[in-house]
Write a protein that holds these residues in place. Structure first.
Motif, PDB file in Angstrom:
ATOM      1  N   ARG A  40      -3.695  -4.134  -0.254  1.00 38.92           N
ATOM      2  CA  ARG A  40      -2.392  -3.586   0.180  1.00 38.92           C
ATOM      3  C   ARG A  40      -1.332  -3.769  -0.899  1.00 38.92           C
ATOM      4  NH1 ARG A  40      -3.972  -0.343   1.816  1.00 38.92           N
ATOM      5  NH2 ARG A  40      -2.158   0.379   2.957  1.00 38.92           N
ATOM      6  N   HIS A  97      -4.904  13.304   4.421  1.00 34.50           N
ATOM      7  CA  HIS A  97      -5.172  12.320   5.487  1.00 34.50           C
ATOM      8  C   HIS A  97      -4.285  12.590   6.701  1.00 34.50           C
ATOM      9  CE1 HIS A  97      -7.729   9.677   3.145  1.00 34.50           C
ATOM     10  NE2 HIS A  97      -6.844   9.659   2.176  1.00 34.50           N
ATOM     11  N   TYR A 119      -3.152   8.509  -6.349  1.00 36.75           N
ATOM     12  CA  TYR A 119      -4.026   7.503  -5.739  1.00 36.75           C
ATOM     13  C   TYR A 119      -5.256   7.186  -6.570  1.00 36.75           C
ATOM     14  CZ  TYR A 119      -6.916  11.462  -4.585  1.00 36.75           C
ATOM     15  OH  TYR A 119      -7.712  12.563  -4.696  1.00 36.75           O
ATOM     16  N   THR A 143      -1.274   2.984  -6.659  1.00 39.75           N
ATOM     17  CA  THR A 143      -1.857   2.024  -5.722  1.00 39.75           C
ATOM     18  C   THR A 143      -3.026   1.291  -6.365  1.00 39.75           C
ATOM     19  OG1 THR A 143      -2.995   1.780  -3.582  1.00 39.75           O
ATOM     20  CG2 THR A 143      -3.367   3.836  -4.752  1.00 39.75           C
ATOM     21  N   PHE A 163      -6.258  15.512  -2.906  1.00 39.69           N
ATOM     22  CA  PHE A 163      -7.121  14.868  -1.926  1.00 39.69           C
ATOM     23  C   PHE A 163      -7.127  15.666  -0.638  1.00 39.69           C
ATOM     24  CE2 PHE A 163      -8.545  12.294   1.471  1.00 39.69           C
ATOM     25  CZ  PHE A 163      -9.621  11.643   0.916  1.00 39.69           C
ATOM     26  N   THR A 188      -0.628  15.514  -4.291  1.00 41.18           N
ATOM     27  CA  THR A 188      -1.605  14.718  -5.049  1.00 41.18           C
ATOM     28  C   THR A 188      -1.940  15.519  -6.317  1.00 41.18           C
ATOM     29  OG1 THR A 188      -3.312  15.670  -3.575  1.00 41.18           O
ATOM     30  CG2 THR A 188      -2.611  13.424  -3.120  1.00 41.18           C
ATOM     31  N   GLY A 236       0.820  -1.208   0.000  1.00 39.78           N
ATOM     32  CA  GLY A 236       0.000   0.000   0.000  1.00 39.78           C
ATOM     33  C   GLY A 236       0.855   1.259   0.000  1.00 39.78           C
ATOM     34  N   PHE A 237       0.209   2.377  -0.345  1.00 36.76           N
ATOM     35  CA  PHE A 237       0.909   3.659  -0.331  1.00 36.76           C
ATOM     36  C   PHE A 237       1.386   3.989   1.074  1.00 36.76           C
ATOM     37  CE2 PHE A 237       0.782   8.267   0.362  1.00 36.76           C
ATOM     38  CZ  PHE A 237       1.818   8.625  -0.480  1.00 36.76           C
ATOM     39  N   THR A 238       0.639   3.528   2.060  1.00 32.24           N
ATOM     40  CA  THR A 238       0.994   3.843   3.448  1.00 32.24           C
ATOM     41  C   THR A 238       2.407   3.355   3.763  1.00 32.24           C
ATOM     42  OG1 THR A 238      -1.337   3.603   3.958  1.00 32.24           O
ATOM     43  CG2 THR A 238       0.185   3.600   5.830  1.00 32.24           C
ATOM     44  N   HIS A 298      -1.617   9.967   6.993  1.00 29.99           N
ATOM     45  CA  HIS A 298      -0.361  10.149   6.245  1.00 29.99           C
ATOM     46  C   HIS A 298       0.590  11.074   7.010  1.00 29.99           C
ATOM     47  CE1 HIS A 298      -2.289   8.953   2.129  1.00 29.99           C
ATOM     48  NE2 HIS A 298      -2.145   7.948   2.960  1.00 29.99           N
ATOM     49  N   ASP A 320       1.671  11.318  -5.181  1.00 25.27           N
ATOM     50  CA  ASP A 320       0.699  10.311  -4.759  1.00 25.27           C
ATOM     51  C   ASP A 320      -0.434  10.280  -5.785  1.00 25.27           C
ATOM     52  OD1 ASP A 320      -1.192   8.745  -3.545  1.00 25.27           O
ATOM     53  OD2 ASP A 320      -1.562  10.094  -1.845  1.00 25.27           O
ATOM     54  N   SER A 339      -5.490   0.449  -4.484  1.00 23.00           N
ATOM     55  CA  SER A 339      -6.552   0.605  -3.487  1.00 23.00           C
ATOM     56  C   SER A 339      -7.853   1.139  -4.065  1.00 23.00           C
ATOM     57  CB  SER A 339      -6.075   1.508  -2.344  1.00 23.00           C
ATOM     58  OG  SER A 339      -5.181   0.795  -1.531  1.00 23.00           O
ATOM     59  N   LYS A 340      -7.770   2.001  -5.091  1.00 24.21           N
ATOM     60  CA  LYS A 340      -9.008   2.514  -5.691  1.00 24.21           C
ATOM     61  C   LYS A 340      -9.458   1.646  -6.858  1.00 24.21           C
ATOM     62  CE  LYS A 340      -9.133   6.438  -3.278  1.00 24.21           C
ATOM     63  NZ  LYS A 340     -10.053   6.592  -2.143  1.00 24.21           N
TER      64      LYS A 340
END
Ligand SMILES: Cc1ncc(COP(=O)(O)O)c(C=O)c1O
Length: 307
Positions: free
Chosen positions: A150, A40, A113, A140, A83, A78, A13-15, A43, A111, A142-143
């Motif tokens: 992840r 976030h 995302y 990522t 975001f 971003t 994941g980006f995290t 983040h 990022d 994730s979307k």
């Protein structure tokens, strides 16, 4: 994105990618990472946990205000779709950012995302292609697939490859081979591309339905940001409290956030909601939009729509 295979590091994941990058920048003597004033909190916490101070920079209609980056060691941006505010980083700001990074020896973390989901035009090219030696591109799944997977990937400047790879090995040796091979097969077969195209159409329709419903039932509420991604920012009429609307929405079974939930200390904004329209299953979208409109129509003193 310009990507030579030996510059790509797959992460959980980006995290995790952000944690690794922050750690590497700190180990190289970096002190501060600039971040957009809205984003976030998680983040920001990840960055701080790796020993970097977080410096918020304002975001306006052209995206992050690059002139405010100062002496930061890097910046997290971003650019395709800020975001959560939803504005793209203006062309001039992109060149300013790249020039700033080159002059300061700083690193830009791009990022990306939700860059797969732009509805009104072709996706804007990645900043990374402008300056592959200063910009880390982060993508990522994730979307496009699922946040629970992840799976994310970094395209690194050559100078960062060794340190980030070493940090990744220390963190967890590698991201699951099974997940990586399955994802690679999905890409190779063309299935990923088809899935993203289908998703783009479906999410575009959801966003259009939201726009139409708001126009009809809550005309005092304006949608801001470009037609992209899986969330929309709804500007509330002046005087409305984000918390009131969120509570009323929650009472109707809707989980929405306020812009304030993404703000850094001191950031000021007019009241607005951040509405994710990707989450409800297809059969629940009509009801969710109707309920949201009912809440908003109530708030602005109009007759609520029935659900
Ligand atoms: C701004 C932003 N960056 C990155 C991500 C992806 O994070 P991760 O890959 O850790 O799920 C998200 C959420 O999907 C996001 O909203």
């Amino acid at each position: 994105v310009r990507a030579a295979a030996d510059r790509i590091v797959v992460c959980s994941g980006f995290t995790q990618a952000l944690a690794l990058l922050a750690g590497v920048l700190a180990a190289r003597g970096g002190r501060t990472l600039a971040v957009e004033a809205y984003g976030h909190q998680h983040h920001r916490d990840v960055v701080a946990s790796r020993g970097l101070a977080v410096r918020p920079v304002p975001v306006d209609r052209g995206g992050a205000v690059i002139a405010e980056l100062g002496d930061a060691s890097g910046v997290l941006l971003t650019p395709a779709h800020q975001f959560p505010l939803g504005v793209p980083l203006a062309a001039l700001r992109r060149t300013q950012a790249v020039a700033w990074a080159a002059a300061a020896g700083a690193t830009i973390i791009e990022d990306d995302y939700d860059g797969e989901f732009r509805y009104d035009r072709q996706a804007i090219g990645a900043m990374q292609a402008l300056a592959p030696d200063s910009v880390v591109y982060a993508g990522t799944a994730s979307k496009t697939l699922a946040p629970g997977l992840r799976l994310a990937w970094l395209v690194l400047p050559a100078d960062l490859v060794e340190d980030v790879t070493a940090a990744k090995v220390l963190a967890d040796r590698q991201t699951s081979s099974l997940d990586q091979l399955t994802f690679a097969e999905l890409i190779r077969s063309g299935g990923y591309d088809r899935h993203v195209r289908r998703g783009r159409q479906a999410y575009r329709r959801r966003r259009e339905r939201l726009v139409t419903a708001l126009r009809q039932h809550a005309p005092g509420v304006a949608l801001s940001g470009v037609a992209a991604g899986l969330h929309a920012v709804l500007d509330l009429p002046a005087g409305q409290q984000e918390a009131d609307v969120i509570a009323r929405a929650a009472a109707r079974g809707l989980a929405i956030g306020g812009l304030g939930g993404y703000a850094t200390p001191g950031a000021r904004h007019a009241p607005a909601l951040v509405v994710g329209f990707g989450t409800p299953p297809a059969h629940a979208v009509t009801t969710a939009i109707a309920r949201l409109c009912a809440v908003l129509a109530d708030e602005v003193g109009r007759v609520p729509v029935s659900d």
